[in-house]
Design a protein around this motif. Structure first.
Motif, mmCIF file in Angstrom:
data_model
loop_
_atom_site.group_PDB
_atom_site.id
_atom_site.type_symbol
_atom_site.label_atom_id
_atom_site.label_comp_id
_atom_site.label_asym_id
_atom_site.label_seq_id
_atom_site.Cartn_x
_atom_site.Cartn_y
_atom_site.Cartn_z
ATOM 1 N N ASP A 1 0.815 -1.228 0.000
ATOM 2 C CA ASP A 1 0.000 0.000 0.000
ATOM 3 C C ASP A 1 0.846 1.274 0.000
ATOM 4 O O ASP A 1 0.320 2.364 0.207
ATOM 5 C CB ASP A 1 -0.985 -0.009 1.178
ATOM 6 N N TYR B 1 -8.355 3.502 9.439
ATOM 7 C CA TYR B 1 -8.813 4.891 9.417
ATOM 8 C C TYR B 1 -9.921 5.070 10.449
ATOM 9 O O TYR B 1 -10.878 4.292 10.474
ATOM 10 C CB TYR B 1 -9.312 5.236 8.008
ATOM 11 N N ARG C 1 -3.703 7.095 -2.887
ATOM 12 C CA ARG C 1 -3.563 6.510 -1.543
ATOM 13 C C ARG C 1 -2.158 5.935 -1.348
ATOM 14 O O ARG C 1 -1.562 6.066 -0.279
ATOM 15 C CB ARG C 1 -4.623 5.427 -1.386
ATOM 16 N N ALA D 1 0.215 8.859 -0.827
ATOM 17 C CA ALA D 1 0.080 9.423 0.524
ATOM 18 C C ALA D 1 0.834 8.560 1.541
ATOM 19 O O ALA D 1 1.582 9.072 2.370
ATOM 20 C CB ALA D 1 -1.388 9.545 0.907
ATOM 21 N N ASN D 2 0.656 7.248 1.461
ATOM 22 C CA ASN D 2 1.395 6.350 2.367
ATOM 23 C C ASN D 2 2.896 6.464 2.154
ATOM 24 O O ASN D 2 3.669 6.532 3.110
ATOM 25 C CB ASN D 2 0.965 4.888 2.139
ATOM 26 N N GLN E 1 0.616 7.587 8.121
ATOM 27 C CA GLN E 1 -0.635 8.170 8.588
ATOM 28 C C GLN E 1 -1.266 7.372 9.717
ATOM 29 O O GLN E 1 -2.228 7.830 10.321
ATOM 30 C CB GLN E 1 -1.627 8.234 7.417
#
Lengths: 213, 213
Positions: free
Chosen positions: A170, A200, B15, B18-19, B186
């Protein structure tokens, strides 16, 4: 538990106050910043205030102390518009710390502390060969913080070299696998122990632990 | 080792990017920020970008995402000029994570996640009773970062409550003894393992390990 007011902090002896305030903020993100001056002389220095500004575009910040004394790294970044950030790993954290010594101008900290400089692709400034996470940046902007004269330098990521096996499906980079070191105060070094990655947060339910960690 | 260019990063799925970028910067300093709105309603939210700006006067920064959606914490700080930073400890990091959920306005995250608010001395905003390190601040200045619309809020420390036994004779606060948690990306949480505190670097000698750790 002990209470300290603003007055108590301002009245602490200077060295005590520096240790207290620097460690009060918690842990810090360390990076070895590689630059060149306009004559091509290499410079390496450790910084403990790396900031993630954004992902799109990818922007990182470094906070510099007031520019009242010689700041080779800051001057080089502003002059050449290029620099690198290399994460300090457990295998060389003492050498990284030593890069903070005030060597004579023109004396390469790479050679002085025993780390190898390395050039990747067309990025003009030196990376630390020993690092597991290497980030090449271009200068983007400079913000002078009026409150106390510190300077925030923002750069855009141009190049990243890191261990592909330590990137989860990811996109998450496993800094424990990279043996990335973190700091506290002005002189303390740590490695990290995993607790969990959490889902999340949603108002209706409690977070669950992610498998990718 | 894998190489990623600026173009590669910009072309990553959102996504994943962002990670990748959030974890690329290394570890992050976490804090639970306590505020009140002008009607006295309490708010609590987790932030991962705490910055030590200076020790004299004692100034800390928090980086906020662009103010394009509801940002209760930011609005409360600007409105009331007061807030608290409470370090996340191992005993309640899952509750701290949960404070990031988007609860209805006016719904206290303290109650929603099961942490107790506490008022110390004459500081007007709520601390997290369970925290081992509690910092009360007054708003000092706001810097809008043009590069991407993020906002740096700087505050001056007004009050600190922490465990006196975890402060070394030279002012250094032992965050391992406080079981302070750090972050990456995150959603990842860690505790720290001590490596060493090192002596001030001098060009002529190698650093030695300090006893106060």
């Amino acid at each position: 538990m002990a209470l300290f007011t603003n007055k108590d902090i301002l009245e602490m002896p200077g060295r005590f106050r520096a240790n207290f305030c620097n460690s009060l903020v918690g842990y810090k993100t360390l990076g070895l910043v590689g630059t060149q001056n306009k004559d091509g002389a290499e410079n390496l220095a450790i910084f403990s205030q790396l900031i993630h500004i954004g992902a799109n575009p990818p922007l990182f910040g470094i906070l510099f102390l007031p520019h009242t004394v010689r700041r080779d790294t800051l001057e080089n970044i502003v002059e050449t518009k290029s620099y690198t950030i290399n994460h300090v790993a457990k295998s060389f954290y003492k050498k990284a710390h030593q890069s903070g010594a005030k060597y004579d101008r023109g004396h390469s900290e790479f050679k002085a502390v025993g780390l190898n400089s390395e050039y990747l692709k067309n990025h003009p400034t030196p990376f630390v060969q020993e690092a597991q996470v290497k980030i090449g940046l271009n200068f983007q902007s400079r913000i002078d913080i009026e409150a106390n004269g510190t300077i925030l330098i923002i750069g855009e990521v141009q190049l990243v070299e890191t261990n592909e096996e330590h990137i989860k499906p990811d996109g998450f980079i496993d800094q424990v696998a990279n043996e990335t070191v973190l700091g506290s105060g002005q002189d303390a070094y740590y490695t990290a122990n995993k607790l969990a990655r959490l889902s999340y947060p949603q108002p209706e339910s409690n977070p669950t632990e992610l498998e990718e960690f």
